[in-house]
Design an enzyme around this catalytic site. Sequence first.
Site, PDB file in Angstrom:
ATOM      1  CE1 TYR A 143      -3.925   2.208   0.770  1.00 26.14           C
ATOM      2  CE2 TYR A 143      -2.580   3.103   2.550  1.00 26.14           C
ATOM      3  CZ  TYR A 143      -3.715   3.171   1.751  1.00 26.14           C
ATOM      4  OH  TYR A 143      -4.619   4.198   1.935  1.00 26.14           O
ATOM      5  CD  GLU A 145       8.081   1.796  -0.719  1.00 30.41           C
ATOM      6  OE1 GLU A 145       7.890   2.900  -1.251  1.00 30.41           O
ATOM      7  OE2 GLU A 145       9.135   1.525  -0.095  1.00 30.41           O
ATOM      8  NE  ARG A 184     -10.719   1.962   7.033  1.00 29.42           N
ATOM      9  CZ  ARG A 184     -10.921   2.670   5.925  1.00 29.42           C
ATOM     10  NH1 ARG A 184     -10.128   3.679   5.622  1.00 29.42           N
ATOM     11  NH2 ARG A 184     -11.919   2.396   5.119  1.00 29.42           N
ATOM     12  CD  GLN A 207      -0.867   1.976  19.067  1.00 29.50           C
ATOM     13  OE1 GLN A 207      -0.519   1.980  20.242  1.00 29.50           O
ATOM     14  NE2 GLN A 207      -1.538   0.963  18.535  1.00 29.50           N
ATOM     15  CB  THR A 208      -0.546   9.428  18.459  1.00 33.70           C
ATOM     16  OG1 THR A 208       0.494   9.746  17.513  1.00 33.70           O
ATOM     17  CG2 THR A 208      -0.009   9.506  19.873  1.00 33.70           C
ATOM     18  NE  ARG A 209      -2.138   5.149  12.849  1.00 32.94           N
ATOM     19  CZ  ARG A 209      -1.063   4.580  13.402  1.00 32.94           C
ATOM     20  NH1 ARG A 209      -0.390   5.200  14.363  1.00 32.94           N
ATOM     21  NH2 ARG A 209      -0.656   3.388  13.010  1.00 32.94           N
ATOM     22  CG  ASP A 271       0.582  -0.032  14.246  1.00 37.34           C
ATOM     23  OD1 ASP A 271      -0.376  -0.602  13.700  1.00 37.34           O
ATOM     24  OD2 ASP A 271       0.465   0.985  14.950  1.00 37.34           O
TER      25      ASP A 271
HETATM   26  P1  NAD Z   1     -12.755   1.937   0.814  1.00 35.26           P
HETATM   27  O1  NAD Z   1     -12.102   0.608   0.847  1.00 35.26           O
HETATM   28  O2  NAD Z   1     -14.045   2.105   1.525  1.00 35.26           O
HETATM   29  O3  NAD Z   1     -12.973   2.405  -0.695  1.00 35.26           O
HETATM   30  C1  NAD Z   1     -12.132   2.077  -1.741  1.00 35.26           C
HETATM   31  C2  NAD Z   1     -12.976   1.731  -2.967  1.00 35.26           C
HETATM   32  O4  NAD Z   1     -12.121   1.350  -4.054  1.00 35.26           O
HETATM   33  C3  NAD Z   1     -13.913   0.545  -2.715  1.00 35.26           C
HETATM   34  O5  NAD Z   1     -15.212   0.877  -3.131  1.00 35.26           O
HETATM   35  C4  NAD Z   1     -13.309  -0.578  -3.549  1.00 35.26           C
HETATM   36  O6  NAD Z   1     -14.264  -1.522  -3.969  1.00 35.26           O
HETATM   37  C5  NAD Z   1     -12.688   0.211  -4.689  1.00 35.26           C
HETATM   38  N1  NAD Z   1     -11.630  -0.528  -5.383  1.00 35.26           N
HETATM   39  C6  NAD Z   1     -10.586  -1.219  -4.833  1.00 35.26           C
HETATM   40  N2  NAD Z   1      -9.840  -1.762  -5.792  1.00 35.26           N
HETATM   41  C7  NAD Z   1     -10.393  -1.403  -6.991  1.00 35.26           C
HETATM   42  C8  NAD Z   1     -10.076  -1.658  -8.348  1.00 35.26           C
HETATM   43  N3  NAD Z   1      -9.018  -2.400  -8.686  1.00 35.26           N
HETATM   44  N4  NAD Z   1     -10.881  -1.132  -9.302  1.00 35.26           N
HETATM   45  C9  NAD Z   1     -11.962  -0.388  -8.978  1.00 35.26           C
HETATM   46  N5  NAD Z   1     -12.318  -0.105  -7.709  1.00 35.26           N
HETATM   47  C10 NAD Z   1     -11.535  -0.612  -6.732  1.00 35.26           C
HETATM   48  O7  NAD Z   1     -11.677   2.979   1.335  1.00 35.26           O
HETATM   49  P2  NAD Z   1     -11.826   4.536   1.640  1.00 35.26           P
HETATM   50  O8  NAD Z   1     -11.550   4.734   3.066  1.00 35.26           O
HETATM   51  O9  NAD Z   1     -13.091   5.075   1.075  1.00 35.26           O
HETATM   52  O10 NAD Z   1     -10.582   5.104   0.840  1.00 35.26           O
HETATM   53  C11 NAD Z   1     -10.719   5.783  -0.392  1.00 35.26           C
HETATM   54  C12 NAD Z   1      -9.352   6.267  -0.869  1.00 35.26           C
HETATM   55  O11 NAD Z   1      -8.805   7.180   0.069  1.00 35.26           O
HETATM   56  C13 NAD Z   1      -8.336   5.149  -1.049  1.00 35.26           C
HETATM   57  O12 NAD Z   1      -7.541   5.417  -2.192  1.00 35.26           O
HETATM   58  C14 NAD Z   1      -7.484   5.257   0.197  1.00 35.26           C
HETATM   59  O13 NAD Z   1      -6.172   4.784  -0.024  1.00 35.26           O
HETATM   60  C15 NAD Z   1      -7.511   6.743   0.463  1.00 35.26           C
HETATM   61  N6  NAD Z   1      -7.275   7.018   1.885  1.00 35.26           N
HETATM   62  C16 NAD Z   1      -8.243   6.771   2.816  1.00 35.26           C
HETATM   63  C17 NAD Z   1      -7.985   7.001   4.163  1.00 35.26           C
HETATM   64  C18 NAD Z   1      -9.023   6.757   5.225  1.00 35.26           C
HETATM   65  O14 NAD Z   1      -8.695   6.888   6.395  1.00 35.26           O
HETATM   66  N7  NAD Z   1     -10.256   6.424   4.908  1.00 35.26           N
HETATM   67  C19 NAD Z   1      -6.718   7.476   4.552  1.00 35.26           C
HETATM   68  C20 NAD Z   1      -5.754   7.696   3.582  1.00 35.26           C
HETATM   69  C21 NAD Z   1      -6.049   7.479   2.245  1.00 35.26           C
HETATM   70  N1  UDP Z   2      -5.591  -0.556  16.257  1.00 39.90           N
HETATM   71  C1  UDP Z   2      -5.935  -1.013  17.500  1.00 39.90           C
HETATM   72  N2  UDP Z   2      -7.015  -1.844  17.600  1.00 39.90           N
HETATM   73  C2  UDP Z   2      -7.764  -2.218  16.545  1.00 39.90           C
HETATM   74  C3  UDP Z   2      -7.413  -1.738  15.264  1.00 39.90           C
HETATM   75  C4  UDP Z   2      -6.313  -0.909  15.153  1.00 39.90           C
HETATM   76  O1  UDP Z   2      -5.303  -0.684  18.505  1.00 39.90           O
HETATM   77  O2  UDP Z   2      -8.737  -2.980  16.746  1.00 39.90           O
HETATM   78  C5  UDP Z   2      -4.447   0.384  16.133  1.00 39.90           C
HETATM   79  C6  UDP Z   2      -3.441   0.041  15.047  1.00 39.90           C
HETATM   80  O3  UDP Z   2      -2.449  -0.846  15.538  1.00 39.90           O
HETATM   81  C7  UDP Z   2      -2.884   1.412  14.730  1.00 39.90           C
HETATM   82  C8  UDP Z   2      -4.077   2.358  14.948  1.00 39.90           C
HETATM   83  O4  UDP Z   2      -4.988   1.629  15.758  1.00 39.90           O
HETATM   84  O5  UDP Z   2      -1.869   1.762  15.640  1.00 39.90           O
HETATM   85  C9  UDP Z   2      -4.759   2.769  13.653  1.00 39.90           C
HETATM   86  O6  UDP Z   2      -5.028   1.608  12.918  1.00 39.90           O
HETATM   87  P1  UDP Z   2      -5.882   1.632  11.562  1.00 39.90           P
HETATM   88  O7  UDP Z   2      -5.838   0.253  11.003  1.00 39.90           O
HETATM   89  O8  UDP Z   2      -7.220   2.239  11.794  1.00 39.90           O
HETATM   90  O9  UDP Z   2      -5.108   2.659  10.618  1.00 39.90           O
HETATM   91  P2  UDP Z   2      -3.561   2.857  10.221  1.00 39.90           P
HETATM   92  O10 UDP Z   2      -2.687   1.954  11.043  1.00 39.90           O
HETATM   93  O11 UDP Z   2      -3.515   2.535   8.780  1.00 39.90           O
HETATM   94  O12 UDP Z   2      -3.320   4.284  10.535  1.00 39.90           O
END
Ligand code: NAD
Ligand code: UDP
Length: 311
Positions: A143, A145, A184, A207-209, A271
């Site tokens: 994801y 890279e 998530r 850890q923080t977000r 992580d």
């Molecule tokens: P999501 O998984 O709900 O939505 C992604 C959508 O892409 C889905 O509907 C899935 O079916 C579609 N998809 C996946 N592979 C596909 C393919 N090969 N062809 C066509 N459609 C495809 O995720 P999201 O949270 O809505 O994320 C949307 C975008 O935002 C993503 O690119 C994600 O990397 C980016 N993003 C989201 C977050 C977040 O926290 N939600 C954070 C950083 C980046």
């Molecule tokens: N996490 C957690 N419990 C869960 C799911 C995730 O403690 O049930 C932690 C995870 O290890 C990370 C943070 O929450 O430190 C955010 O995780 P998420 O998968 O939502 O997003 P990302 O790691 O991609 O930021």
Amino acid sequence: MRILITGGAGFVGSHLSERLLGAGHEVVVVDNYFTGSKTNIAHLQGNPGFEAIRHDVTFPLYVEVDAIYNLASPASPIHYQHDPVQTTKTNVMGAINMLGLAKRLGVPILQASTSEVYGDPEVHPQTEDYWGKVNPIGPRACYDEAKRVAETLFFDYHRQHGLEIRVARIFNTYGPRMAADDGRVVSNFIVQALRGEPLTIYGDGSQTRSFCYVDDLVSGLVGLMENTHQETGPVNIGNPGEFTMLELASQVLELTGSSSEIEHRDLPADDPRQRQPDISLAKKTMGWEPHIPLSEGLEKTIAYFRHHLAG
Ligand code: NAD
Ligand code: UDP
């Protein structure tokens, strides 16, 4: 305008579709429904300006549109690690196909990039000029890279072909229509609290977000696409409020009124320890900042899951 949203049946894409339709645009959603669903866009299907096409972005696409939001990619660690090769293909070949489409049409294209390009960051909060610390061979690399290569492709199409690009680095976003089972942290904690199951904290929970409510994110994406400064980005879009996972768990318990226990599990590999966006650039160039604090966004998301889990 007629606007293409790849990944439009996903969590963020469905909210973006709603917003753009509300502003009077036509929306064409392209999705292979890997992590998204028809349910997410069912309420839009009756709108004459809305159209959904089942299509995998790793294959070329021929449509006529005026702008493109490229969101297609699984976003949660369990989903993007389920088929890591497909994750890289979606992000890299998907970017090439959508950039080719934008080039043929001569239209602007926005990339949904991610704070994951910063990896496990040594610079805190993260600014856009930080190049990141990513393990290129770890389980998150498919994801992280692939999203980094996608950014490279966007900037090369911009420099080489004069394409109008926007790159948004999205930080953790949450809200209604997150998949209940996508692993998530926000959806996990809320679903666990509502079911009376233990809240699973990975590692010691220190850890923080920084969590951004989806409506604020959508305003940032639309603002970036429409910005008059022609800002290419990358621009951080996120809420700078930073919380440990322990703090998040206790807010979820308080707001749901749940008496669930806390259960510690192993911390997944690579992580990131901390994550917080510096959003000065977004503020300066588009006057954007988030308005919905975590407690308010969590309340809305909890209300959604209460209804969703009951039905
Ligand atoms: P999501 O998984 O709900 O939505 C992604 C959508 O892409 C889905 O509907 C899935 O079916 C579609 N998809 C996946 N592979 C596909 C393919 N090969 N062809 C066509 N459609 C495809 O995720 P999201 O949270 O809505 O994320 C949307 C975008 O935002 C993503 O690119 C994600 O990397 C980016 N993003 C989201 C977050 C977040 O926290 N939600 C954070 C950083 C980046
Ligand atoms: N996490 C957690 N419990 C869960 C799911 C995730 O403690 O049930 C932690 C995870 O290890 C990370 C943070 O929450 O430190 C955010 O995780 P998420 O998968 O939502 O997003 P990302 O790691 O991609 O930021």
